[in-house]
Design an enzyme around this catalytic site. Structure first.
Site, mmCIF file in Angstrom:
data_model
loop_
_atom_site.group_PDB
_atom_site.id
_atom_site.type_symbol
_atom_site.label_atom_id
_atom_site.label_comp_id
_atom_site.label_asym_id
_atom_site.label_seq_id
_atom_site.Cartn_x
_atom_site.Cartn_y
_atom_site.Cartn_z
ATOM 1 N N LYS A 53 -0.381 -2.713 -0.523
ATOM 2 C CA LYS A 53 -0.301 -3.922 -0.284
ATOM 3 C C LYS A 53 -1.138 -4.512 1.243
ATOM 4 C CE LYS A 53 3.971 -3.707 -2.436
ATOM 5 N NZ LYS A 53 5.335 -3.340 -2.350
ATOM 6 N N THR A 64 13.897 -2.754 -2.758
ATOM 7 C CA THR A 64 14.774 -1.833 -3.468
ATOM 8 C C THR A 64 14.522 -0.405 -3.113
ATOM 9 O OG1 THR A 64 12.679 -1.851 -4.966
ATOM 10 C CG2 THR A 64 14.426 -3.039 -5.864
ATOM 11 N N TYR A 95 -9.052 18.817 5.239
ATOM 12 C CA TYR A 95 -7.748 18.962 5.176
ATOM 13 C C TYR A 95 -7.036 18.628 6.752
ATOM 14 C CZ TYR A 95 -2.743 20.906 4.305
ATOM 15 O OH TYR A 95 -1.531 21.133 3.893
ATOM 16 N N ARG A 114 13.178 -9.554 -11.315
ATOM 17 C CA ARG A 114 13.708 -9.227 -9.860
ATOM 18 C C ARG A 114 14.959 -10.187 -9.792
ATOM 19 N NH1 ARG A 114 10.420 -5.271 -6.846
ATOM 20 N NH2 ARG A 114 12.220 -4.444 -8.627
HETATM 21 C C1 LIG Z 1 6.208 -2.440 -1.900
HETATM 22 C C2 LIG Z 1 6.947 -2.537 -0.812
HETATM 23 C C3 LIG Z 1 7.726 -1.242 -0.225
HETATM 24 C C4 LIG Z 1 7.266 0.285 -0.909
HETATM 25 O O1 LIG Z 1 6.035 0.398 -1.020
HETATM 26 P P1 LIG Z 1 5.414 1.470 -1.979
HETATM 27 O O2 LIG Z 1 4.035 1.622 -1.524
HETATM 28 O O3 LIG Z 1 5.500 0.730 -3.440
HETATM 29 O O4 LIG Z 1 6.239 2.684 -2.052
HETATM 30 C C5 LIG Z 1 8.376 -1.387 0.859
HETATM 31 N N1 LIG Z 1 8.610 -2.678 1.305
HETATM 32 C C6 LIG Z 1 8.161 -3.749 0.780
HETATM 33 C C7 LIG Z 1 8.255 -4.946 1.714
HETATM 34 C C8 LIG Z 1 7.202 -3.738 -0.226
HETATM 35 O O5 LIG Z 1 6.910 -5.031 -0.605
#
Ligand SMILES: *Cc1c(COP(=O)(O)O)cnc(C)c1O
Length: 489
Positions: free
Chosen positions: A273, A140, A87, A396
């Protein structure tokens, strides 16, 4: 030999054919489902013509997103096995901190469960009623969190960014003159930070240049405003800088990344990502920022050494961050996107150019020029393309927009079908299938009809919303498919 380019487009074929070559091998595979078109029609009705509502058992190629869907490396998977589950005080977190320091050049790391959680924390800490956040373009969840906290945004791109067909190498550049005007208009005290997104996700995954960030930094310094970098797609942005910005063609990925991150006061990212794993983070070298945000992580996410992320994923993040520096890895998705976009363009299909990162983007406004924006051309195209191919893309466009404070529709600047190309997931023959089916649909585009909402949630409606076709166009498309393809899958 070190100076030779190590990217998947750098291998020349004797035949002269120009295709990206995979510089990895496949060691774990997952079976896909290519179900008959009649089943896909049922699936669309079950899911309200919203590709987020489809089950993977009905999907052949899942090009919904690059989020959490990149192929992981053998080294990432093996690191997950030695995760130090604790933790507090986990050694896995110490390894992640070191990776963040080495790759992004930031000493202090606040872990969060994904990118939007970072946006939530930054919003709660810095955005209040009347705040204005200038940015190159919104994402978004970034917009949703800022408006949730009572703030507003200003999108400051150059006109070139809104051109579908362009050869501008950096359509994600912030409009510097507009930034200065925005600061003067709203007053620097109402601007908690300037946000730079690498790479503008919603308008074609377009990068910005190092020079542009230098110019933004100079304005931030002039007015004493913090600069926040959304680094979710910074790896590919840096790769395209190496390809497109002369000053950096002989620089390493590590040098380019550090050049970018060195200019940001605060960096946040989606590790779904940036590091081909899951999770996210906020990092900085400013102890004051760290202290301002510190208490919010245990409140919303989890203790400071895991932040709501599984410890296994913390290990995968650390390794994934280092792998971002490997050009053979980071070039793979942009090279496949480039191939997809260029081949589709040769067939006359309207695509966003130049090819960017994260996916190929089809211009639905032109593809479906007969569908008015009130009937969501990008949503309709996403549904139609899934129907005839089993390929799941993402809308999109206006469905992804939110209504304004008076409940009126805000129509998107661009209506796009995004076909995400996660890292090292698809083969070239699969990409050829995508192009082939896209061409068939383009030749039959007049048959695609519009959509309307029958269930519309008020926040982030594109995730859970349900729509229906405005006529029996999907049935007619199925009949045409059968007439042309016989009993093909
Ligand atoms: C996907 C993304 C986010 C949000 O990330 P999550 O892990 O999906 O919450 C924020 N900014 C950009 C540019 C993204 O591509």
């Amino acid at each position: 030999m070190d100076s030779l380019s190590q990217n998947s487009s750098a291998v020349k074929f004797y035949s002269g054919e120009n295709i990206p070559l995979e510089l990895h091998k496949v060691r774990i595979v997952q079976k896909l489902h290519l179900v008959p078109i009649e089943r896909r029609l049922e699936a669309l009705y079950e899911g309200g013509f919203n590709t987020f509502q489809l089950n993977t058992t009905d999907v052949f190629l899942d090009m919904l997103t690059d989020s959490g869907t990149n192929a992981m490396s053998d080294k990432q998977l093996s690191a997950m096995m030695i995760a130090d589950d604790a933790y507090a005080g986990s050694q896995s977190f110490i390894r992640l901190q070191k990776a963040v320091d080495d790759v992004l050049g930031k000493k202090y790391l606040l872990p969060v469960h994904q990118g939007r959680a970072a946006e939530h924390i930054l919003g709660v800490a810095y955005v209040k009623k009347g705040s204005m956040v200038p940015m190159n373009y919104h994402f978004t969840t970034a917009l949703a969190h800022i408006t949730e906290c009572g703030g507003q945004i200003s999108e400051l791109l150059y006109p070139e960014a809104y051109k579908i067909d362009s050869d501008h190498p950096f359509k994600g550049n912030m409009n510097i003159e507009a930034l200065e005007e925005c600061i003067q208009k709203h007053g620097k005290d109402n601007i908690p930070y300037i946000r730079m997104e690498a790479s503008t996700n919603l308008i074609g995954g377009q990068p910005f240049s190092v020079q542009n960030m230098r110019d933004v930094r100079a304005i931030a310094d002039k007015y004493g405003i913090r600069l926040v970098l959304d680094a979710s797609l910074l790896g590919e942005n840096a790769y395209l800088v190496k390809q497109r910005e002369a000053e950096f063609q002989d620089k390493s990925m590590a040098e380019i990344l550090l050049t970018f991150t060195g200019m940001a006061d605060i960096i946040y990212f989606s590790a779904r990502k940036l590091s081909s794993s899951r999770g996210g983070g906020i990092c900085t070298n400013d102890i004051k920022v760290y202290k301002e945000l510190e208490a919010l992580v245990p409140l919303f996410e989890g203790f400071l050494t895991y932040g709501g992320i599984s410890i296994r994923e913390v290990e995968a993040m650390a390794v994934g961050l280092y792998e971002t520096l490997d050009e053979t890895m980071i070039s793979q998705s942009p090279s496949f996107i480039k191939y997809l976009v260029e081949e589709a363009k040769k067939l006359g299909i309207p695509m966003i150019t130049p090819p960017g990162v994260l996916g190929a983007h089809v211009d639905a406004m032109s593809f479906c020029s007969h569908i008015p924006q009130t009937q969501y051309p990008a949503g309709a195209l996403a549904a139609a393309f899934f129907l005839i191919s089993g390929v799941r893309g993402m809308e999109r466009g206006s469905v992804s927009n939110q209504r304004d404070e008076n409940g009126n529709e805000t129509y998107a600047d661009m209506e796009l079908l995004r076909l995400a190309v996660p890292r090292r997931v698809f083969t070239l023959s699969q990409v050829k299938y995508v192009i082939d089916r896209l061409k068939w649909l383009y030749d039959n585009r007049e048959m695609i009809g519009g959509l309307k909402f029958y269930y519309e949630p008020s926040v982030l409606r594109f995730f859970m919303g349900k729509l229906e076709p405005t006529s029996d166009w999907p049935q007619k498309l199925v009949a045409k498919f059968r007439a042309d393809f016989g009993d093909s899958l």
